[in-house]
Design a protein around this motif. Structure first.
Motif: not given
Length: 437
Positions: A306-315, A149-159, A297-302
């Motif tokens: 990039x997942x890394x650019x979103x993950x770095x925001x939190x720390x 899926x194109x928006x894989x990150x968004x789908x999985x974020x519901x977990x 966050x998940x929508x932006x990553x898709x």
């Protein structure tokens, strides 16, 4: 075999909803334990004239549940990578259910003395064993169902949204019990109702989860005879460096989450002088705000790939916000205290939103469940379990004087942020465009 291309949007929503229900109940189960550790257990199981000492003992027992989590991740990950994701995920829920029932039935210290905290510890270990295989397994299963899926990150974020839903549900239950029952009755038996509810719902969720089909990727792997004999050993042989990086990334997420939930509730109620209900209310508001943060966050990553650019925001965000967080708390202004919890909660969970997808994408199907579960559960004893103990110890060292202790408390949060920021930087490759096979 039913390929993912053939799954309709309605079928995907059904699968993700059922998986989300499991993680929601998982986190409900675990959050009621963290809330009880902050508010109830110090009085029920560790009666002491020194609230800091009682809180330290309570958080220690709470943290012991984290010790069982790596064991649970190896156990359930092993069966999830050998027998199938669905079977393992059913047993994670049932294990959690038994642990919750046991906690709810454990008599108080006044009734059976030292045996009470011993039994509490045993059932906390059982809870930890079950949760050790849940989040990583659900992330694996969801990722494999939406692998193309194109928006894989968004789908999985519901977990991941199951965390917010579980936090809201657990705190609403505690908030209702605190508000509807006399305080004495709540501490005698009212708090136990939340654990009985967890047991019943977890059993129902396991039955519902039974209706999910196995993922196409694992079915293909199994039919081709590519299932590994011991997935954990192969994972450590091939990808131990990546597992350590994943563990480092998760340190801040886990530490920050329990600082935002269990520690902040205790700090607000026990040291700042607010009511238990107010402390719980701030966490509920933080979770509600984070639901929207997770979607963003998940929508932006898709969108940016990039997942890394979103993950770095939190720390990085936690490093910058830790000192303002405690300054706002110490103001004792109800509005500022509420904003402090909402802000910290939102910042630290923003990057967490894409971690389930990133971890599952980074690992091969043969040991995806084991690797994802083990990495996060190796981190949790060192962060989510240890951080509240360290912070409670600091408060005890300063005899509960939070006006002196708070800079050291902020440093704990900052230290975890630094470690995770470095770990994200070490994960040089990104996974958003990766083909999952």
């Amino acid at each position: 075999m039913k390929d993912m291309v053939e799954l309709s949007r309605r079928e995907l929503i059904k699968i993700i909803t059922i998986l989300n229900l499991g993680t929601t109940l998982e986190w409900y189960d675990f959050i009621i334990a963290s809330t009880a550790a902050a508010i109830v257990w110090p009085q029920v199981f560790f009666p002491s004239s020194n609230p800091a000492s009682a809180l330290l003992l309570s958080f220690t027992v709470f943290a012991l549940g984290f010790v069982a989590r790596p064991v649970g991740s190896i156990l359930f990950g092993h069966f999830g990578d050998k027998l199938g994701r669905k079977t393992s995920l059913i047993w994670t829920l049932l294990t959690m259910a038994l642990g919750s029932l046991g906690v709810g039935l454990t008599p108080s210290y006044i009734q059976i003395g030292i045996l009470a905290p011993i039994l509490l510890t045993i059932f906390r270990l059982l809870q930890g064993l079950g949760i050790g295989g849940e989040w990583g397994g659900a992330a694996t299963m969801a990722t494999e169902f939406v692998s193309n899926k194109r928006y894989r990150g968004f789908w999985v974020s519901w977990i991941q949204q199951g965390l917010q839903f579980g936090v809201i549900l657990a705190n609403i239950v505690f908030y209702a019990l605190l508000g509807l029952m006399p305080r004495l009755e709540f501490f005698e038996f009212g708090w136990r109702i939340a654990f009985y509810v967890a047991f019943v719902i977890a059993v129902i969720a396991a039955i519902i989860r039974y209706k999910i089909a196995e993922t196409p990727l694992f079915t293909k792997l199994s039919s081709e005879g590519q299932v590994l004999r011991v997935p954990f050993i192969e994972m450590m042989r091939r990808d131990w460096k990546r597992v350590l990086i994943m563990t480092g990334i998760f340190l801040q997420a886990s530490a920050g989450f329990y600082i935002a939930i269990s520690f902040s509730e205790a700090y607000i109620a026990k040291f700042l002088g607010f009511s238990d209900s107010f402390a719980v209310q701030t966490v509920i508001l933080g979770a509600i705000a984070t639901i929207f943060g997770t979607m963003l966050a998940s929508f932006l990553s898709d969108l940016i790939g990039s997942r890394r650019k979103i993950m770095i925001i939190s720390p990085v965000g936690v490093i910058l916000f830790s000192i303002p967080f405690f300054l706002l708390l110490n103001s004792k202004d109800p509005v500022l205290v509420t904003l402090a919890v909402i802000g910290y909660y939102f910042i630290e969970l923003f990057g967490w939103s894409v971690m389930p997808t990133f971890y599952a994408e980074w690992m091969p199907t043969q040991y995806r469940y084991t690797a994802t579960a083990f990495a996060i559960n190796l981190a949790t004893p060192l962060s989510g379990g240890l951080a509240p103990i360290i912070m409670a110890s600091i408060l005890q060292t300063f005899r509960g004087n939070y006006l002196i202790a708070w800079p050291y408390l902020a440093l704990v949060s900052i230290a975890y942020g630094i470690i995770s920021a470095i770990s994200v930087a070490l994960a040089r490759s990104d996974t958003a465009a990766k083909k999952i096979e």
